[in-house]
Design an enzyme around this catalytic site. Structure first.
Site, PDB file in Angstrom:
ATOM      1  CG  ASN A 149      -1.855   1.121   1.312  1.00  0.00           C
ATOM      2  OD1 ASN A 149      -1.820   2.030   0.481  1.00  0.00           O
ATOM      3  ND2 ASN A 149      -2.712   1.109   2.318  1.00  0.00           N
ATOM      4  NE  ARG A 204      -6.433   1.110   0.039  1.00  0.00           N
ATOM      5  CZ  ARG A 204      -6.549   2.211   0.761  1.00  0.00           C
ATOM      6  NH1 ARG A 204      -5.517   2.711   1.391  1.00  0.00           N
ATOM      7  NH2 ARG A 204      -7.708   2.822   0.843  1.00  0.00           N
ATOM      8  CG  HIS A 226     -13.323   2.858   3.137  1.00  0.00           C
ATOM      9  ND1 HIS A 226     -14.111   3.769   3.790  1.00  0.00           N
ATOM     10  CD2 HIS A 226     -12.048   3.195   3.422  1.00  0.00           C
ATOM     11  CE1 HIS A 226     -13.349   4.619   4.458  1.00  0.00           C
ATOM     12  NE2 HIS A 226     -12.094   4.297   4.245  1.00  0.00           N
ATOM     13  NE  ARG A 267     -11.069  12.135   4.692  1.00  0.00           N
ATOM     14  CZ  ARG A 267     -10.927  10.872   4.288  1.00  0.00           C
ATOM     15  NH1 ARG A 267     -11.806  10.332   3.478  1.00  0.00           N
ATOM     16  NH2 ARG A 267      -9.902  10.158   4.676  1.00  0.00           N
ATOM     17  CD  GLU A 269      -8.964  -1.747   4.184  1.00  0.00           C
ATOM     18  OE1 GLU A 269      -8.563  -1.372   5.301  1.00  0.00           O
ATOM     19  OE2 GLU A 269      -9.247  -0.972   3.274  1.00  0.00           O
TER      20      GLU A 269
END
Ligand code: ADP
Length: 397
Positions: free
Chosen positions: A9, A90, A179, A240, A382
């Site tokens: 990643n 990823r 996601h 956010r 993940e």
């Protein structure tokens, strides 16, 4: 040792990695390189419960991946002695080009490059990681697994913004969702936990980490998700805001002279829990609230209210609901937040088992036997999901 996949990643200044058995999810070793291109580069490599730290200059991603390779050689397991099936990367944005993982070719790299305008903060780092890994392991297949791919099954009703045609056609403005790897993994595990075929199960997955998103999953397919063109839309997150009135941009440009860049920074880095409670970290916000801080209390009320919006909306979109599933840092660990959400859904037949909620750990059901909808906690993984998908691609299955 069983066959393994090296999951990478790569961001603009970091590379996280893990060597995973795609069959069982067993992690042989993991680590990360940080501060690439900056002062004070660091490598952490963890194997057999021991972490080896090294301070080292890391001018670029090529150096970072070479350091990773050397860390395996020094501390184990030696990649030369491993049946390394592939490297799985990823990649954040696959646009509408990728509904599945892809064996990396020149064409795939060009497509990921073309998608940079949709993910300017993420796809460039992902690409640098891929190129560096290709140099380091030229004989190992490389596969890209896209964070958007799982949501490509969303029907146009859910993915279309009602905005001018030219925005949609020339600028690819639509809802993509993110996601996806986590939502795919968690929805599959949820069906297994219920002991039912994935094809039958309707679930709402709440992935609540620093970034957060909700997904409606019908029979293993994403039919709606709360993030959109960018990962800003939807739930309230660490920094956010999630959904806001799109009129804000024009209003603040007029009133406060904010540029598009100012606006973007404020919505990406200065909003959410941080703006409401002074900390982007949910653990800290919960501590502040417990100590009587009114801003933290309001922040949690806003978070829960937004979660209820999405659970209600997605139950309606699905037309039925078998499971409400919590995952990621907050979803897996914050029993109080789960309680606050589920307590408000009693009228829809959801009933929490307080002991299972607060005392259990790992994958589990936290609702009572009488609850009409099962409430589950499923720790996300993940890296395992990426390794699993990558193994399928390279074995042609
Ligand atoms: P990322 O999106 O960076 O992968 P994580 O999934 O690790 O994030 O989630 C990080 C969030 O989880 C942080 O807000 C952190 O405070 C929160 N978190 C972790 N443990 C707990 C806990 N016990 N209670 C409340 N929040 C927690």
């Amino acid at each position: 040792m069983e066959p393994a996949v090296l999951v990478i990643n790569a961001g603009s200044s970091s590379v996280k990695y893990q060597l995973v058995d795609p069959g069982t999810g067993h992690s042989y070793a993991r680590g990360f390189v940080e501060r690439i291109g900056l002062d004070g580069g660091l490598l952490h490599h963890t194997v057999d419960g021991t972490t080896h730290d090294r301070q080292v200059d890391v001018p670029d991603h090529t150096t970072a991946v070479a350091l990773v390779s050397r860390a395996f050689a020094t501390h184990g397991p030696d990649l030369g002695g491993v049946d390394l099936l592939a490297v799985g990367h990823r990649v954040v944005h696959g646009g509408d080009d990728f509904a599945d993982p892809a064996l990396i070719t020149q064409e795939v790299l060009a497509a990921v490059e073309r998608l940079v305008p949709l993910a300017p903060l993420h796809n460039p780092g992902n690409l640098q990681g891929i190129r560096a890994t290709q140099e380091q392991f030229p004989d190992v297949p490389q596969v890209a697994v896209f964070d958007t791919a799982f949501h490509q099954t969303m029907p146009p009703a859910a993915s279309t913004y009602a905005v001018p045609r030219s925005w949609r056609e020339e600028h690819k403005v639509r809802r993509y969702g993110f996601h996806g790897t986590s939502h795919a993994y968690v929805s599959r595990r949820a069906a297994a936990l219920l002991g039912r075929p994935l094809e039958e199960v309707a679930s709402v997955i709440l992935h609540l980490g620093n970034g957060a998103s909700a997904t409606a999953v019908d029979g293993g397919r994403s039919v709606d998700t709360s993030m959109g063109l960018t990962p800003l839309e939807g739930l309230v997150m660490g920094t956010r805001p999630g959904d806001v009135d799109p009129g804000l941009a024009g209003h603040l440009a007029d009133r406060a002279g904010l540029s598009a860049e100012d606006f973007d920074r404020a919505l990406s880095k200065e909003s959410g829990l941080l703006a409401l409670a002074g900390s982007a970290d949910m653990r800290q916000v919960q501590e502040l609230r417990a100590a009587g801080d009114p801003d933290a209390a309001l922040a949690l009320e806003v978070v829960v209210h937004r979660l209820l919006h999405y659970v209600g909306a997605y139950a309606a979109v699905l037309g039925r609901l078998d499971a409400l599933v919590f995952t990621a840092g907050i979803g897996e660990n914050d029993a109080e937040l789960r309680e606050a959400v589920v307590a408000r859904l009693g009228g829809f037949g959801l009933e929490l088992d307080p002991a299972a909620n607060t005392e259990g750990s790992g994958e589990r059901r936290i609702s009572t036997a009488a609850s009409r909808v099962a409430v589950l906690v499923v720790p996300t993984n993940e890296e395992w999901e990426i390794a699993r998908q990558v193994a399928q691609v390279v074995s042609g299955g």
